[in-house]
Write a protein that holds these residues in place. Sequence first.
Motif, PDB file in Angstrom:
ATOM      1  N   TYR A   1       0.749  -1.098   0.037  1.00  0.00           N
ATOM      2  CA  TYR A   1      -0.115  -0.091  -0.016  1.00  0.00           C
ATOM      3  C   TYR A   1       0.943   1.450  -0.074  1.00  0.00           C
ATOM      4  CZ  TYR A   1      -2.843   3.932   1.474  1.00  0.00           C
ATOM      5  OH  TYR A   1      -3.346   5.171   1.325  1.00  0.00           O
ATOM      6  N   PHE A   2       0.495   2.173  -1.059  1.00  0.00           N
ATOM      7  CA  PHE A   2       1.213   3.696  -1.030  1.00  0.00           C
ATOM      8  C   PHE A   2      -0.106   4.459  -1.263  1.00  0.00           C
ATOM      9  CE2 PHE A   2       4.781   0.749  -2.272  1.00  0.00           C
ATOM     10  CZ  PHE A   2       5.685   1.132  -1.310  1.00  0.00           C
ATOM     11  N   PRO A   3      -0.237   5.722  -0.584  1.00  0.00           N
ATOM     12  CA  PRO A   3      -1.389   6.318  -0.850  1.00  0.00           C
ATOM     13  C   PRO A   3      -1.438   6.795  -2.296  1.00  0.00           C
ATOM     14  CG  PRO A   3       0.054   7.311   1.200  1.00  0.00           C
ATOM     15  CD  PRO A   3       0.719   6.117   0.308  1.00  0.00           C
ATOM     16  N   PHE A   4      -0.191   7.138  -3.250  1.00  0.00           N
ATOM     17  CA  PHE A   4      -0.256   7.515  -4.276  1.00  0.00           C
ATOM     18  C   PHE A   4      -0.210   6.600  -5.475  1.00  0.00           C
ATOM     19  CE2 PHE A   4       4.127   6.436  -3.669  1.00  0.00           C
ATOM     20  CZ  PHE A   4       4.546   6.791  -2.577  1.00  0.00           C
ATOM     21  N   THR A   5      -0.309   5.426  -4.876  1.00  0.00           N
ATOM     22  CA  THR A   5      -0.280   4.383  -6.108  1.00  0.00           C
ATOM     23  C   THR A   5      -1.472   3.373  -6.054  1.00  0.00           C
ATOM     24  OG1 THR A   5       1.425   3.027  -5.061  1.00  0.00           O
ATOM     25  CG2 THR A   5       1.782   4.469  -6.980  1.00  0.00           C
ATOM     26  N   GLU A   6      -2.246   2.889  -7.050  1.00  0.00           N
ATOM     27  CA  GLU A   6      -3.273   1.842  -6.614  1.00  0.00           C
ATOM     28  C   GLU A   6      -3.482   0.976  -8.087  1.00  0.00           C
ATOM     29  OE1 GLU A   6      -4.653   1.013  -4.082  1.00  0.00           O
ATOM     30  OE2 GLU A   6      -5.782  -0.539  -5.312  1.00  0.00           O
ATOM     31  N   PRO A   7      -3.038  -0.163  -8.165  1.00  0.00           N
ATOM     32  CA  PRO A   7      -2.614  -1.044  -6.906  1.00  0.00           C
ATOM     33  C   PRO A   7      -1.147  -0.708  -6.744  1.00  0.00           C
ATOM     34  CG  PRO A   7      -2.761  -2.316  -9.020  1.00  0.00           C
ATOM     35  CD  PRO A   7      -3.140  -0.918  -9.451  1.00  0.00           C
ATOM     36  N   SER A   8      -0.779  -1.107  -5.508  1.00  0.00           N
ATOM     37  CA  SER A   8       0.733  -0.954  -5.319  1.00  0.00           C
ATOM     38  C   SER A   8       1.303  -2.205  -4.974  1.00  0.00           C
ATOM     39  CB  SER A   8       0.852  -0.153  -3.916  1.00  0.00           C
ATOM     40  OG  SER A   8      -0.076   0.897  -4.000  1.00  0.00           O
ATOM     41  N   ALA A   9       2.492  -2.256  -5.082  1.00  0.00           N
ATOM     42  CA  ALA A   9       3.256  -3.492  -4.702  1.00  0.00           C
ATOM     43  C   ALA A   9       4.748  -3.171  -4.069  1.00  0.00           C
ATOM     44  CB  ALA A   9       3.560  -4.268  -6.219  1.00  0.00           C
ATOM     45  N   GLU A  10       5.566  -3.990  -3.634  1.00  0.00           N
ATOM     46  CA  GLU A  10       6.701  -4.021  -3.194  1.00  0.00           C
ATOM     47  C   GLU A  10       7.639  -5.121  -4.048  1.00  0.00           C
ATOM     48  OE1 GLU A  10       7.357  -2.343   1.284  1.00  0.00           O
ATOM     49  OE2 GLU A  10       6.116  -3.952   0.926  1.00  0.00           O
ATOM     50  N   MET A  11       8.704  -4.719  -4.496  1.00  0.00           N
ATOM     51  CA  MET A  11       9.239  -5.815  -5.323  1.00  0.00           C
ATOM     52  C   MET A  11      10.439  -6.383  -4.702  1.00  0.00           C
ATOM     53  SD  MET A  11      10.814  -5.423  -9.267  1.00  0.00           S
ATOM     54  CE  MET A  11      12.601  -5.114  -8.979  1.00  0.00           C
TER      55      MET A  11
ATOM     56  N   VAL B   1      14.891 -10.677  -1.516  1.00  0.00           N
ATOM     57  CA  VAL B   1      15.312  -9.554  -0.673  1.00  0.00           C
ATOM     58  C   VAL B   1      14.511  -8.245  -1.272  1.00  0.00           C
ATOM     59  CG1 VAL B   1      17.556  -9.993   0.426  1.00  0.00           C
ATOM     60  CG2 VAL B   1      17.416  -9.230  -1.883  1.00  0.00           C
ATOM     61  N   GLU B   2      14.025  -7.545  -0.544  1.00  0.00           N
ATOM     62  CA  GLU B   2      13.129  -6.281  -1.012  1.00  0.00           C
ATOM     63  C   GLU B   2      13.976  -5.151  -1.453  1.00  0.00           C
ATOM     64  OE1 GLU B   2      10.673  -4.501   1.932  1.00  0.00           O
ATOM     65  OE2 GLU B   2      10.749  -2.908   0.695  1.00  0.00           O
ATOM     66  N   ILE B   3      13.519  -4.712  -2.494  1.00  0.00           N
ATOM     67  CA  ILE B   3      14.499  -3.636  -3.095  1.00  0.00           C
ATOM     68  C   ILE B   3      13.808  -2.264  -3.205  1.00  0.00           C
ATOM     69  CG2 ILE B   3      16.166  -5.005  -3.987  1.00  0.00           C
ATOM     70  CD1 ILE B   3      15.348  -4.195  -6.783  1.00  0.00           C
ATOM     71  N   LEU B   4      12.132  -2.309  -3.756  1.00  0.00           N
ATOM     72  CA  LEU B   4      11.535  -1.095  -4.183  1.00  0.00           C
ATOM     73  C   LEU B   4      10.024  -1.323  -3.823  1.00  0.00           C
ATOM     74  CD1 LEU B   4      10.148  -1.724  -7.218  1.00  0.00           C
ATOM     75  CD2 LEU B   4      12.583  -1.314  -7.843  1.00  0.00           C
ATOM     76  N   GLY B   5       9.564  -0.027  -3.958  1.00  0.00           N
ATOM     77  CA  GLY B   5       8.075   0.144  -3.862  1.00  0.00           C
ATOM     78  C   GLY B   5       7.433   0.706  -5.279  1.00  0.00           C
ATOM     79  N   CYS B   6       6.563   0.277  -5.686  1.00  0.00           N
ATOM     80  CA  CYS B   6       6.022   0.539  -6.972  1.00  0.00           C
ATOM     81  C   CYS B   6       4.411   0.606  -7.141  1.00  0.00           C
ATOM     82  CB  CYS B   6       6.745  -0.190  -7.984  1.00  0.00           C
ATOM     83  SG  CYS B   6       6.201  -1.888  -7.898  1.00  0.00           S
ATOM     84  N   GLY B   7       3.921   0.863  -8.229  1.00  0.00           N
ATOM     85  CA  GLY B   7       2.330   0.902  -8.438  1.00  0.00           C
ATOM     86  C   GLY B   7       1.918   1.670  -9.731  1.00  0.00           C
ATOM     87  N   MET B   8       0.638   1.588  -9.842  1.00  0.00           N
ATOM     88  CA  MET B   8       0.026   2.647 -11.083  1.00  0.00           C
ATOM     89  C   MET B   8      -0.392   3.797  -9.914  1.00  0.00           C
ATOM     90  SD  MET B   8       0.412   0.485 -13.391  1.00  0.00           S
ATOM     91  CE  MET B   8      -0.250   1.339 -14.700  1.00  0.00           C
ATOM     92  N   VAL B   9       0.120   4.853 -11.046  1.00  0.00           N
ATOM     93  CA  VAL B   9      -0.092   6.170 -10.072  1.00  0.00           C
ATOM     94  C   VAL B   9      -1.539   6.266  -9.930  1.00  0.00           C
ATOM     95  CG1 VAL B   9       0.080   8.936 -10.355  1.00  0.00           C
ATOM     96  CG2 VAL B   9       1.723   7.122 -11.483  1.00  0.00           C
ATOM     97  N   ASP B  10      -2.155   6.822  -8.834  1.00  0.00           N
ATOM     98  CA  ASP B  10      -3.570   6.760  -8.397  1.00  0.00           C
ATOM     99  C   ASP B  10      -4.295   7.926  -9.363  1.00  0.00           C
ATOM    100  OD1 ASP B  10      -5.300   6.072  -5.430  1.00  0.00           O
ATOM    101  OD2 ASP B  10      -5.950   7.525  -6.761  1.00  0.00           O
TER     102      ASP B  10
END
Length: 342
Positions: free
Chosen positions: A248-258, A279-288
């Motif tokens: 979850y990130f407020p600015f992306t939907e859907p959001s993911a961690e990679m 190992v986790e390296i980043l957060g991402c998603g489609m811009v809300d």
Amino acid sequence: MILEKINALKEEINSISAADKQAVEDLRIKYLSKKGFISQLMVDFRSVPAEMKREIGQKINELKNLATDKINSLKESFAESADSEIENLDLTRTATPYELGTRHPLSIVKNEMLDIFASMGFTIAEGPEIEDDWHVFESLNFPPDHPARDMQDTFFISRNPVDILLRTHTSSVQTRVMEKTEPPIRIVCPGRVYRNEAISARAHCFFHQVEGLYIDRNVSFSDLKQVLLGFAQRMFGPETNIRLRPSYFPFTEPSAEMDISCDICGGKGCAFCKGTGWVEILGCGMVDPNVLKACGIDPEIYSGYAFGMGIERITNLKYKVKDLRMFSENDSRFLREFESAR
Ligand code: PHE
């Protein structure tokens, strides 16, 4: 008569020397000027019988050439030594020579990251570290009571009339670009960010990020996934796998961690990846859509993806640096270890 004069002059000229430039000039005047010895010979030449003119003329010419060559070479020898003095004077040399430093590991990794994204068509965008609430939070769809706005995480500079703060992520640069630019937008935003955290081996009150944004017509989650896979494989090697987990990130939907497959154990599980193989390296998603709207972009026409990662994190994974604090302590023994990585 004239022949004797010529021969005497020849001998004299053969043995001339000069101590400095002025002496050379004196010699030139003595032999080669209008009133010099050789011109004087021309006066005698007039009375030379016609049948000898050819022979004597030639001798005078030879004498003139000899004098010219001699004097020119003397001239050159002084000119050369003056030049070489200037040549040897290195005005760029430091008064006190000091050793050249090495590039900081974070700069090395940042440049590598930016090169990879540049090759995929991303351009670099930068913005201020001191920001307002709108660019860091409000425009990015943070609800007013979101914990990231809490004093715990954010360094505030002033709170009146609007909140001025140190940016907590470089997503603020994305907002700044979206406000001013018609899509398509394809940018990466490198920069320093600040969070009010206790300093330890695993956390610091500032760190560095590279965030990415792509907005165009028909941008999909699979575009995002492909770009991130390409990035991971170029950064960590062609065998690298990726895995996306819902987040979850407020600015992306859907959001993911990679996550990337752990390159120490090759995915089998080890102490580094805590036995998970990932190992986790980043957060991402489609811009809300709310973010696009806030920045004046019509979400009915455009869609986009965003991602963000810490440069320290990527550097830790690449070079196995265990303590984050080493990046800002400037211990030259540590920094020198990256000499060959430039
Ligand atoms: N801005 C997020 C952070 O700082 C990272 C991120 C960027 C997540 C873009 C999703 C999309 O943690």
